[in-house]
Design a protein around this motif. Structure first.
Motif, PDB file in Angstrom:
ATOM      1  N   MET A 245      58.098  14.007  28.465  1.00 29.36           N
ATOM      2  CA  MET A 245      56.648  14.220  28.494  1.00 29.36           C
ATOM      3  C   MET A 245      55.940  13.716  27.242  1.00 29.36           C
ATOM      4  N   ILE A 246      56.574  13.900  26.079  1.00 25.61           N
ATOM      5  CA  ILE A 246      55.940  13.552  24.804  1.00 25.61           C
ATOM      6  C   ILE A 246      56.961  12.836  23.933  1.00 25.61           C
TER       7      ILE A 246
ATOM      8  N   PRO B 220      49.057  14.184  32.478  1.00 25.73           N
ATOM      9  CA  PRO B 220      49.027  15.633  32.752  1.00 25.73           C
ATOM     10  C   PRO B 220      49.109  15.979  34.228  1.00 25.73           C
ATOM     11  N   GLU B 221      48.426  15.198  35.081  1.00 27.99           N
ATOM     12  CA  GLU B 221      48.438  15.505  36.507  1.00 27.99           C
ATOM     13  C   GLU B 221      49.800  15.234  37.150  1.00 27.99           C
ATOM     14  N   ALA B 222      50.683  14.534  36.424  1.00 29.36           N
ATOM     15  CA  ALA B 222      52.004  14.221  36.969  1.00 29.36           C
ATOM     16  C   ALA B 222      53.005  15.350  36.749  1.00 29.36           C
ATOM     17  N   VAL B 223      52.672  16.312  35.881  1.00 31.27           N
ATOM     18  CA  VAL B 223      53.613  17.402  35.609  1.00 31.27           C
ATOM     19  C   VAL B 223      53.886  18.198  36.877  1.00 31.27           C
TER      20      VAL B 223
ATOM     21  N   ALA C 213      56.022  23.827  29.705  1.00 32.76           N
ATOM     22  CA  ALA C 213      54.987  23.108  30.447  1.00 32.76           C
ATOM     23  C   ALA C 213      55.258  23.140  31.944  1.00 32.76           C
ATOM     24  N   LEU C 214      56.519  22.992  32.337  1.00 34.19           N
ATOM     25  CA  LEU C 214      56.867  23.027  33.752  1.00 34.19           C
ATOM     26  C   LEU C 214      56.632  24.407  34.359  1.00 34.19           C
ATOM     27  N   LEU C 215      56.828  25.448  33.558  1.00 37.51           N
ATOM     28  CA  LEU C 215      56.703  26.813  34.057  1.00 37.51           C
ATOM     29  C   LEU C 215      55.320  27.412  33.832  1.00 37.51           C
TER      30      LEU C 215
END
Length: 268
Positions: A110-111, A121-124, A147-149
């Motif tokens: 992600m980073i 961000p919308e792809a998470v 971030a996923l949770l």
């Protein structure tokens, strides 16, 4: 009789500096005795100091690359890294559902090390909903897992295990929670599987050349999993390989920022 040489596919972005992305993946595959193929999901203008530009190809071209590889080459394991945007995430998920490779390692990139966003961000949400259920193992660091949770990052090992279980509940068969962000004297990881949990301890290697560590670890798992048969010994050996690559990284003189690990420490 010679041992079989397994074919491993990396689906990831290109790092023009050579320390992360598909370049790191292919180096790790080769160092660990696997044949590497690649599908490029993004081009980055990148060096040891940071990422200056990203170009993502059309998702249809990513699909074309995937189909070209799977239609001809037996793929024994897949490693997934940088995917750039939701369209590419969905294209990769659709191809995996069509071709059904036997082992999938999902590195939730992600980073970047230089704090540059590598996933829109919308792809998470697409990553969580489309790819997690297809993963044999997912390998998030603590900020990525959070971030996923949609929660705060874990600050201790008990929370790491709890978040690993929560990611498994979203569909991943196994989760390797990487503890590098804990800030403790060692660098503990936790492997969370259906059959239980396994703590993988290891020294925190005091080096500055840490570029591509996540890519290298997930690629090492993908290369070793077909060879070892079971996931736990492959993950343990992959962690040991990365530790040695970090310890030998000072032998390299690459760039003026955060340099790469030494993938070929056994040979050079």
């Amino acid at each position: 009789m010679n041992s079989p040489i397994f074919n491993v596919l990396t689906i990831a972005g290109s790092d023009s500096g050579g320390g992360a992305g598909i370049q790191a993946d292919l180096k790790a595959f080769s160092a660990l005795g696997a044949y590497g193929a690649s599908v490029i999901t993004a081009l980055t203008a990148q060096n040891t100091r940071g990422v200056t530009a990203i170009h993502a190809p059309d998702a249809g071209f990513v699909t074309a690359q995937l189909d070209a590889v799977f239609d001809d080459i037996r793929i024994d394991a897949v490693k997934i890294g940088m995917l750039a945007n939701a369209s590419i995430v969905r294209a990769v998920a659709e191809a995996l559902r069509r071709h059904q490779p036997p082992r999938v390692v999902l590195d939730t990139v992600m980073i970047s090390k230089s704090n540059h966003a590598l996933l829109a961000p919308e792809a998470v949400a697409a990553l969580r909903d489309e790819l997690l259920p297809l993963a044999g193992i997912v390998t998030p660091n603590l900020p990525e897992a959070a971030a996923l949770l949609g929660v705060a990052p874990a600050t201790d090992e008990a929370a790491m295990v709890e978040q690993g279980e929560a990611l498994r509940a979203l569909g991943a068969q196994a989760v390797l929670m990487k503890g590098g962000h804990l800030g403790s004297d060692d660098s503990p990881d936790w492997l969370v599987e259906a059959g239980g949990t396994l703590r993988l301890g290891g020294p925190r290697v005091p080096v500055t050349n840490t570029h591509g560590t996540g890519c290298t670890l997930s690629s090492a798992i993908a290369a070793l999993w077909p060879q070892r048969g079971d996931l736990a010994p492959a993950v343990s050996e992959a962690k040991q390989y990365l530790t040695s690559a970090l310890e030998a990284s000072a032998r390299l003189d690459v760039g003026h920022g955060v340099g790469p690990v030494h993938h070929f420490w056994r040979w050079w």
